[in-house]
Design a protein around this motif. Sequence first.
Motif, short mmCIF file in Angstrom:
data_model
loop_
_atom_site.label_atom_id
_atom_site.label_comp_id
_atom_site.label_asym_id
_atom_site.label_seq_id
_atom_site.Cartn_x
_atom_site.Cartn_y
_atom_site.Cartn_z
N LYS A 39 0.83 -1.20 0.00
CA LYS A 39 0.00 0.00 0.00
C LYS A 39 0.86 1.25 0.00
CE LYS A 39 -3.89 -2.15 2.48
NZ LYS A 39 -4.75 -2.10 3.68
N GLY A 40 0.25 2.36 -0.44
CA GLY A 40 0.92 3.65 -0.34
C GLY A 40 1.35 4.20 -1.69
N LYS A 41 1.23 5.53 -1.82
CA LYS A 41 1.60 6.21 -3.06
C LYS A 41 3.09 6.04 -3.38
CE LYS A 41 -2.44 7.99 -4.00
NZ LYS A 41 -3.19 7.60 -5.22
N LYS A 42 3.92 6.02 -2.34
CA LYS A 42 5.36 5.88 -2.55
C LYS A 42 5.67 4.53 -3.22
CE LYS A 42 9.76 6.29 -0.10
NZ LYS A 42 10.41 6.52 1.22
N ASN A 43 5.01 3.48 -2.76
CA ASN A 43 5.23 2.15 -3.35
C ASN A 43 4.67 2.08 -4.77
OD1 ASN A 43 6.58 0.94 -1.15
ND2 ASN A 43 4.63 0.65 -0.10
N GLU A 44 3.54 2.76 -5.01
CA GLU A 44 2.98 2.82 -6.36
C GLU A 44 3.96 3.48 -7.32
OE1 GLU A 44 -0.77 4.80 -6.31
OE2 GLU A 44 -1.83 3.15 -5.34
N LYS A 45 4.57 4.58 -6.86
CA LYS A 45 5.53 5.29 -7.69
C LYS A 45 6.76 4.43 -7.98
CE LYS A 45 7.27 8.98 -9.69
NZ LYS A 45 6.71 9.49 -10.96
N LYS A 46 7.23 3.72 -6.94
CA LYS A 46 8.40 2.85 -7.12
C LYS A 46 8.09 1.72 -8.10
CE LYS A 46 12.57 1.39 -6.27
NZ LYS A 46 13.75 2.15 -6.74
N ALA A 47 6.88 1.15 -7.97
CA ALA A 47 6.47 0.08 -8.88
C ALA A 47 6.44 0.61 -10.32
CB ALA A 47 5.10 -0.45 -8.50
N TYR A 48 5.90 1.80 -10.49
CA TYR A 48 5.83 2.39 -11.82
C TYR A 48 7.23 2.58 -12.42
CZ TYR A 48 4.93 5.75 -15.55
OH TYR A 48 4.87 6.38 -16.77
N GLU A 49 8.16 3.06 -11.61
CA GLU A 49 9.53 3.29 -12.10
C GLU A 49 10.19 1.98 -12.52
OE1 GLU A 49 11.29 5.26 -8.79
OE2 GLU A 49 10.39 7.21 -9.26
N LEU A 50 9.93 0.91 -11.74
CA LEU A 50 10.51 -0.39 -12.08
C LEU A 50 9.85 -1.00 -13.32
CD1 LEU A 50 10.88 -1.77 -8.46
CD2 LEU A 50 12.77 -1.43 -10.08
N TYR A 51 8.53 -0.84 -13.44
CA TYR A 51 7.84 -1.29 -14.65
C TYR A 51 8.45 -0.58 -15.87
CZ TYR A 51 3.96 -3.58 -12.15
OH TYR A 51 3.19 -4.41 -11.37
N LYS A 52 8.69 0.73 -15.73
CA LYS A 52 9.23 1.50 -16.84
C LYS A 52 10.63 1.03 -17.21
CE LYS A 52 9.56 6.23 -18.54
NZ LYS A 52 9.32 7.66 -18.23
N SER A 53 11.44 0.73 -16.19
CA SER A 53 12.79 0.22 -16.46
C SER A 53 12.73 -1.11 -17.20
CB SER A 53 13.56 0.05 -15.15
OG SER A 53 13.81 1.29 -14.54
N SER A 54 11.83 -1.99 -16.77
CA SER A 54 11.65 -3.27 -17.45
C SER A 54 11.13 -3.07 -18.86
CB SER A 54 10.70 -4.15 -16.65
OG SER A 54 10.47 -5.38 -17.29
N ALA A 55 10.19 -2.14 -19.02
CA ALA A 55 9.57 -1.89 -20.31
C ALA A 55 10.58 -1.37 -21.33
CB ALA A 55 8.42 -0.89 -20.16
N THR A 56 11.58 -0.61 -20.87
CA THR A 56 12.58 -0.08 -21.80
C THR A 56 13.41 -1.21 -22.42
OG1 THR A 56 14.21 0.25 -20.03
CG2 THR A 56 12.79 2.12 -20.58
N HIS A 57 13.41 -2.37 -21.77
CA HIS A 57 14.11 -3.54 -22.32
C HIS A 57 13.19 -4.40 -23.19
CE1 HIS A 57 17.76 -2.86 -20.00
NE2 HIS A 57 17.01 -2.64 -18.94
N GLY A 58 11.96 -3.91 -23.42
CA GLY A 58 11.05 -4.60 -24.33
C GLY A 58 10.21 -5.69 -23.71
N TYR A 59 10.17 -5.80 -22.37
CA TYR A 59 9.42 -6.88 -21.72
C TYR A 59 7.92 -6.61 -21.85
CZ TYR A 59 8.61 -10.61 -18.30
OH TYR A 59 8.22 -11.78 -17.68
#
Length: 232
Positions: A39-59
């Motif tokens: 829970k929490g906005k901070k964790n949502e933001k962190k998840a988004y940043e990690l998704y974006k990092s993974s997405a830049t590799h084409g996953y």
Amino acid sequence: MNVAFDPKLIDHLELREKALKERDARALYQMAQIYASMKGKKNEKKAYELYKSSATHGYAKARFMMGLCNEKGIGVKQSLPMAITWYIRAEISAASDIADRSDTADEMDRERLHIFREEPGFATELDDAAYARPDVLESVTIEEIAFAAEQGDPYAQDCLGHNYCLGANGLEKDLEAAEYWHRKSAEQGCEAGIHHLAQFYKRAERYDEAVEWYRKYAELRIKQREAYFGGS
């Protein structure tokens, strides 16, 4: 003195090492899933940043989650057009992965998908251009397609909707009829119907409806990918 470490903690640390140091796309995605489960906005933001990092590799799965985050405003400001762009990139990534694994895929198609996977602008252009091309009717007439559509054939329904939208093959342009037949096809689970309905709504700038069907199409593609890769 022997110190016993929780196996789950060891797994977590190994995953973190792989994600943050090796920049492994799948590990980055899994780390994002961990933060997203908290829970929490901070964790949502962190998840988004990690998704974006993974997405830049084409996953593909990470790109799908980028679409979902943008659609729902999770960890980022809501943007339906951006969500659509990510869903398009997700389905192209999945299609590219499938083509790489398939023995029947043409080498030129593989290369084209690789380019579209890496370039978001090209991905969107491909999506727009694909719908703008009229259907080429060779062995059937538009009257035969209309009859099959009335009988419930989802592929005929999709084709009829496409021709109504573009005013092609002897039909006058009729957007109401186009939406009706595309939706009839999509609601039966026809892959082409789902994609064309999404494209139809995007062309009409009806983004609330477009994003729903782009999400469904990306989900379909990712399921197909998982069938090839065993869910990885």
